[in-house]
Write a protein that holds these residues in place. Structure first.
Motif, PDB file in Angstrom:
ATOM      1  N   ASP A  83      72.388  55.410  38.699  1.00  0.00           N
ATOM      2  CA  ASP A  83      73.775  55.734  38.974  1.00  0.00           C
ATOM      3  C   ASP A  83      73.971  55.615  40.487  1.00  0.00           C
ATOM      4  N   ASP A  84      75.090  56.045  40.996  1.00  0.00           N
ATOM      5  CA  ASP A  84      75.356  55.910  42.420  1.00  0.00           C
ATOM      6  C   ASP A  84      74.312  56.610  43.277  1.00  0.00           C
ATOM      7  N   ASP A  85      73.923  57.811  42.885  1.00  0.00           N
ATOM      8  CA  ASP A  85      72.995  58.568  43.721  1.00  0.00           C
ATOM      9  C   ASP A  85      71.841  59.167  42.923  1.00  0.00           C
TER      10      ASP A  85
END
Length: 243
Positions: A83-85
Motif C-alpha cells: 500500500d502507500d506506506d
C-alpha cells in the motif's frame, strides 16, 4: 410497504492494495517499523533500514549492525503486497502463515536493478575436488554413498549430499581453504535442508585452526583432502601410527 435500501458502507480492509511482482532486485532504504507474526511475534522499532526484494521472492530487512545476516527475512515462495506506506510479506508455513509487516515512515531511496542469472563458477581446485570426492566419497574417512551433487536449498546448493552406513544424511561442503565463513555457510545449509538427522562435513585442502574449532563446536566434522592424492598422482603421506 417498500423498505428503502440501506446505503452502502465503505469498509477499510487490513490487507494492502497492490501485489508486487518484479523481475529485478529492488533496494528500498527507509525509516520504518517491522512487525513479524507467525510462529512467534517480534518487532523492530523505528529505524533506518535497507529492505531488499529479490526476483525469486526472497525478502530481507538489513540494518547497519556490523553483520551480513538480515534482521528479518522471508524465503520464497512469498506474496508481497504493498500500500502507500505499508508492505506486507506473507508465506504459508504448514497450517499457519508467517507475516512481515513493514510500516514506512520515510522513504530515503527506492531503486530497482536487473540482475544476471549467471550460475556460480567454483574455483578450479574446488570444482576438481568436488568431482573427485563425488567419485570416491570414502576418501572423506567413512563409508559414504553419494546421493546427489549440488543438492538444492533455498539459499544455494550443497556440494555433495550423501548417506552414511546407517542411512543417515551427510551434507558435504567443499572448499580449497576451510575458513570460519565456510563453517558458517555449511551451518546455514544444514538449517535449510528439509531432511531428518542431517549432519555436516567440511572438506578442504587446508582447514584453518579457528574454523576447525568452530566446526567441532557445531558438530561439523572437518576433513583435509589432497587433490593430487585423490587423482592418484602421488601416494598419501605415511604416518608412523595409524588410527
Amino acid at each position: 410497504m417498500r423498505v428503502p435500501a440501506k446505503p452502502a458502507v465503505s469498509v477499510s480492509l487490513p490487507c494492502p492494495k497492490r501485489t508486487v511482482r518484479s523481475s529485478a532486485v529492488r533496494l528500498l532504504v527507509a525509516r520504518c517499523e517491522v512487525l513479524y507474526t507467525g510462529r512467534l511475534t517480534a518487532r523492530l522499532p523505528e529505524a533506518v533500514r535497507l529492505v531488499m526484494f529479490k526476483p525469486d521472492g526472497s525478502f530481507l530487512v538489513h540494518d547497519d549492525a556490523g553483520g551480513y545476516r538480515p534482521l528479518n527475512w522471508m524465503t520464497p515462495p512469498t506474496v508481497v503486497e504493498e500500500d502507500d506506506d505499508v508492505i506486507v510479506v506473507r508465506k504459508r508455513a504448514g497450517k499457519t502463515e508467517d507475516r512481515l509487516e513493514v510500516r514506512l515512515l520515510e522513504v530515503l531511496s527506492d531503486v530497482t536493478h536487473p540482475l544476471d542469472s549467471t550460475p556460480l563458477e567454483k574455483d578450479g581446485v574446488e570444482r576438481h575436488l568436488q568431482e573427485e570426492l563425488a567419485a570416491q566419497p570414502h576418501a572423506l574417512g567413512e563409508r559414504l554413498q553419494l546421493v546427489r551433487r549440488e543438492w538444492p536449498t533455498d539459499i544455494g546448493p550443497v556440494d555433495l549430499m550423501c548417506r552414511d552406513e546407517e542411512g543417515l544424511w551427510v551434507a558435504v561442503e567443499i572448499k580449497r581453504v576451510g575458513t570460519i565463513d565456510a563453517v558458517e555457510q555449511l551451518g546455514r545449509y544444514l538449517e535449510r535442508i528439509e531432511l531428518e538427522e542431517c549432519r555436516g562435513v567440511l572438506a578442504a585442502q587446508t582447514i584453518k585452526p579457528q574454523a576447525r574449532t568452530l566446526a567441532e563446536a557445531r558438530g561439523i566434522r572437518c576433513v583435509e583432502v589432497d587433490l593430487a592424492v585423490l587423482r592418484g598422482e602421488r601416494e598419501p603421506d605415511l604416518t608412523l601410527f595409524a588410527d
